[in-house]
Design a protein around this motif. Structure first.
Motif, PDB file in Angstrom:
ATOM      1  N   CYS A  61      36.215  33.851  30.694  1.00 21.85           N
ATOM      2  CA  CYS A  61      35.780  34.572  31.903  1.00 21.85           C
ATOM      3  C   CYS A  61      36.971  35.248  32.580  1.00 21.85           C
ATOM      4  O   CYS A  61      37.287  34.997  33.745  1.00 21.85           O
ATOM      5  N   TYR A  62      37.633  36.123  31.825  1.00 19.30           N
ATOM      6  CA  TYR A  62      38.802  36.835  32.328  1.00 19.30           C
ATOM      7  C   TYR A  62      39.008  38.112  31.526  1.00 19.30           C
ATOM      8  O   TYR A  62      38.296  38.355  30.551  1.00 19.30           O
ATOM      9  N   ASP A  63      39.970  38.902  31.950  1.00 19.77           N
ATOM     10  CA  ASP A  63      40.303  40.194  31.333  1.00 19.77           C
ATOM     11  C   ASP A  63      39.152  41.200  31.390  1.00 19.77           C
ATOM     12  O   ASP A  63      38.949  41.986  30.476  1.00 19.77           O
ATOM     13  N   PHE A  64      38.404  41.156  32.492  1.00 20.09           N
ATOM     14  CA  PHE A  64      37.316  42.119  32.668  1.00 20.09           C
ATOM     15  C   PHE A  64      37.848  43.503  33.029  1.00 20.09           C
ATOM     16  O   PHE A  64      37.264  44.510  32.658  1.00 20.09           O
ATOM     17  N   HIS A  69      41.664  40.619  36.884  1.00 19.99           N
ATOM     18  CA  HIS A  69      41.272  39.907  35.668  1.00 19.99           C
ATOM     19  C   HIS A  69      39.885  39.296  35.722  1.00 19.99           C
ATOM     20  O   HIS A  69      39.186  39.259  34.715  1.00 19.99           O
ATOM     21  N   SER A  70      39.483  38.793  36.882  1.00 16.40           N
ATOM     22  CA  SER A  70      38.169  38.188  36.987  1.00 16.40           C
ATOM     23  C   SER A  70      37.793  38.023  38.452  1.00 16.40           C
ATOM     24  O   SER A  70      38.576  37.526  39.242  1.00 16.40           O
ATOM     25  N   THR A  71      36.594  38.419  38.751  1.00 14.98           N
ATOM     26  CA  THR A  71      36.040  38.110  40.067  1.00 14.98           C
ATOM     27  C   THR A  71      35.143  36.893  39.916  1.00 14.98           C
ATOM     28  O   THR A  71      34.746  36.527  38.795  1.00 14.98           O
ATOM     29  N   ASP A  74      31.989  38.042  38.187  1.00 14.38           N
ATOM     30  CA  ASP A  74      32.156  38.247  36.743  1.00 14.38           C
ATOM     31  C   ASP A  74      32.132  36.915  35.999  1.00 14.38           C
ATOM     32  O   ASP A  74      31.463  36.768  34.979  1.00 14.38           O
ATOM     33  N   ALA A  75      32.894  35.956  36.500  1.00 14.67           N
ATOM     34  CA  ALA A  75      32.964  34.650  35.848  1.00 14.67           C
ATOM     35  C   ALA A  75      31.598  33.967  35.856  1.00 14.67           C
ATOM     36  O   ALA A  75      31.155  33.418  34.834  1.00 14.67           O
ATOM     37  N   GLY A  78      29.313  35.626  33.285  1.00 21.49           N
ATOM     38  CA  GLY A  78      29.634  35.228  31.918  1.00 21.49           C
ATOM     39  C   GLY A  78      29.071  33.863  31.559  1.00 21.49           C
ATOM     40  O   GLY A  78      28.547  33.664  30.456  1.00 21.49           O
ATOM     41  N   VAL A  96      39.567  30.432  32.591  1.00 21.33           N
ATOM     42  CA  VAL A  96      39.974  31.246  33.740  1.00 21.33           C
ATOM     43  C   VAL A  96      41.363  31.839  33.487  1.00 21.33           C
ATOM     44  O   VAL A  96      42.133  31.302  32.701  1.00 21.33           O
TER      45      VAL A  96
END
Length: 97
Positions: A61-64, A69-71, A74-75, A78, A96
């Protein structure tokens, strides 16, 4: 055994399932764990294989986006995606940044 194979969505789901089946057959007699790092939205492993033969999924749940990298949203999205896909919540771990 931790797998980090990130095929394009939909192209290799059946093959990923076969890989899990073969690993399970080889590793379960010696009580080895089977895990995988997975993209949060592509669902490249059959849910039934995860639920029956794997110990957990590490949902990346990162590198979006490069600047963020992640909100939280977003996490959360996912993780919810894999749960909605059919993977038991008890099998999901959030990776994370």
């Amino acid at each position: 055994m931790d797998i980090d194979w990130e095929p394009p969505a939909g192209n290799n789901v059946a093959n990923y399932g076969l890989l899990i089946d073969n690993l399970y057959t080889a590793l379960s007699p010696s009580h080895k764990l089977i895990t995988a790092a997975v993209n949060p939205w592509t669902n490249e492993i059959p849910a039934a294989a995860v639920n029956a033969k794997m110990d957990w999924l590490n949902v990346m749940c990162y590198d979006f986006a490069p600047a963020n990298h992640s909100t939280f949203d977003d996490a959360k999205s996912g993780m919810e995606d894999w749960s909605t896909y059919g993977v038991s919540k008890s099998k999901l771990l959030m990776g994370v940044p």
